[in-house]
Enzyme design. Sequence first.
Site, PDB file in Angstrom:
ATOM      1  N   GLU A  67       6.897  37.734  31.734  1.00  0.00           N
ATOM      2  CA  GLU A  67       8.386  37.244  31.818  1.00  0.00           C
ATOM      3  C   GLU A  67       9.028  37.609  33.202  1.00  0.00           C
ATOM      4  O   GLU A  67       8.242  38.388  33.681  1.00  0.00           O
ATOM      5  CB  GLU A  67       9.130  37.711  30.629  1.00  0.00           C
ATOM      6  CG  GLU A  67       8.773  37.491  29.059  1.00  0.00           C
ATOM      7  CD  GLU A  67       8.934  36.186  28.681  1.00  0.00           C
ATOM      8  OE1 GLU A  67       8.713  35.266  29.445  1.00  0.00           O
ATOM      9  OE2 GLU A  67       9.120  36.044  27.371  1.00  0.00           O
ATOM     10  N   HIS A  94       7.068  31.797  33.254  1.00  0.00           N
ATOM     11  CA  HIS A  94       6.066  33.095  32.869  1.00  0.00           C
ATOM     12  C   HIS A  94       4.794  32.634  32.506  1.00  0.00           C
ATOM     13  O   HIS A  94       4.462  31.200  32.601  1.00  0.00           O
ATOM     14  CB  HIS A  94       6.701  33.662  31.476  1.00  0.00           C
ATOM     15  CG  HIS A  94       6.322  32.769  30.101  1.00  0.00           C
ATOM     16  ND1 HIS A  94       7.038  33.070  29.003  1.00  0.00           N
ATOM     17  CD2 HIS A  94       5.416  31.845  29.815  1.00  0.00           C
ATOM     18  CE1 HIS A  94       6.702  32.066  28.172  1.00  0.00           C
ATOM     19  NE2 HIS A  94       5.514  31.428  28.479  1.00  0.00           N
ATOM     20  N   ASP A 140      -2.847  36.652  25.481  1.00  0.00           N
ATOM     21  CA  ASP A 140      -1.963  37.458  25.034  1.00  0.00           C
ATOM     22  C   ASP A 140      -2.092  37.162  23.229  1.00  0.00           C
ATOM     23  O   ASP A 140      -2.910  36.521  22.760  1.00  0.00           O
ATOM     24  CB  ASP A 140      -0.676  37.000  25.384  1.00  0.00           C
ATOM     25  CG  ASP A 140      -0.427  35.498  25.704  1.00  0.00           C
ATOM     26  OD1 ASP A 140      -1.275  34.747  25.167  1.00  0.00           O
ATOM     27  OD2 ASP A 140       0.521  34.983  26.417  1.00  0.00           O
ATOM     28  N   ASN A 168      10.585  29.362  31.904  1.00  0.00           N
ATOM     29  CA  ASN A 168      11.083  30.479  32.884  1.00  0.00           C
ATOM     30  C   ASN A 168      10.156  30.742  33.897  1.00  0.00           C
ATOM     31  O   ASN A 168      10.310  31.840  34.662  1.00  0.00           O
ATOM     32  CB  ASN A 168      11.531  31.505  32.073  1.00  0.00           C
ATOM     33  CG  ASN A 168      10.544  32.503  31.087  1.00  0.00           C
ATOM     34  OD1 ASN A 168       9.307  32.004  31.158  1.00  0.00           O
ATOM     35  ND2 ASN A 168      10.830  33.461  30.397  1.00  0.00           N
TER      36      ASN A 168
END
Length: 239
Positions: free
Chosen positions: A142, A137, A67, A135
């Site tokens: 996400e 991810h 990313d 979380n």
Amino acid sequence: MDIRIFKTEQEIGEAAGKIYVDYINENPSCVLGFATGATPVPTYTYMAQQCKAGKVSFKDVKTFNLDEYCDLPKEHKNSFYMFMYDNLFSKVDLKPENIDFLDGNTDPVAESARYAKSIEDKGGIDIQLLGIGRNGHIAFNEPADEFSDEAYKIKLTESTIEANSIYFDDVPMPRYAMTMGIGSIMKARKIIFIATGKAKAQAVHDMIKGEVTPRCPASILQQHPDVTVFLDEDAASLL
Ligand code: PGA
């Protein structure tokens, strides 16, 4: 999943890094997918040390990364490209033309198609390195209502912004990023997953023991045939 638990981050870095070094020595022109964040740094340190010691060469290795931030110059100190440059690329004998990176400052749809084609043209990713967000991810996928496919532009969640904004002291942290999608990540032939620290324990639990759901994107890894999971005792504490 092959789950391995270690006492220290350094031990994880050596064990995961050794898998890479052995693989590169057996497959000198392999295709590697790298990840950014604090977690993989000891693994990169080990690889760089081994390269410096003449135990491995990256001269024919090709790399991709998961990313990159949008609206941040590639040369900015907080770009993921610069992170990779500082922690690995500048310390090994990788050729610049063998490094491919998502561009967060161009048309996302065209960039996604370019990246997918580039990965395919090089024969696909042999080993993809992954961390996990608090979380759940992976890369910047996400929690969502469905699993993503190829690379796309995503709006980062507050949890991710809170976790990563500590690194930004001169410009505000970008709100968007380009990320490889879950479908592209799942195509990698082998996955090395690393998580350390108590803050990751719940996400690690949900990834391994929870249901497979896009609400915890990492849970999809339960369906991948070759995942090696490296954890410290804190990250493994809820298993
Ligand atoms: P970290 O990030 O290694 O800095 O904790 C991991 C991630 O968000 O994927």
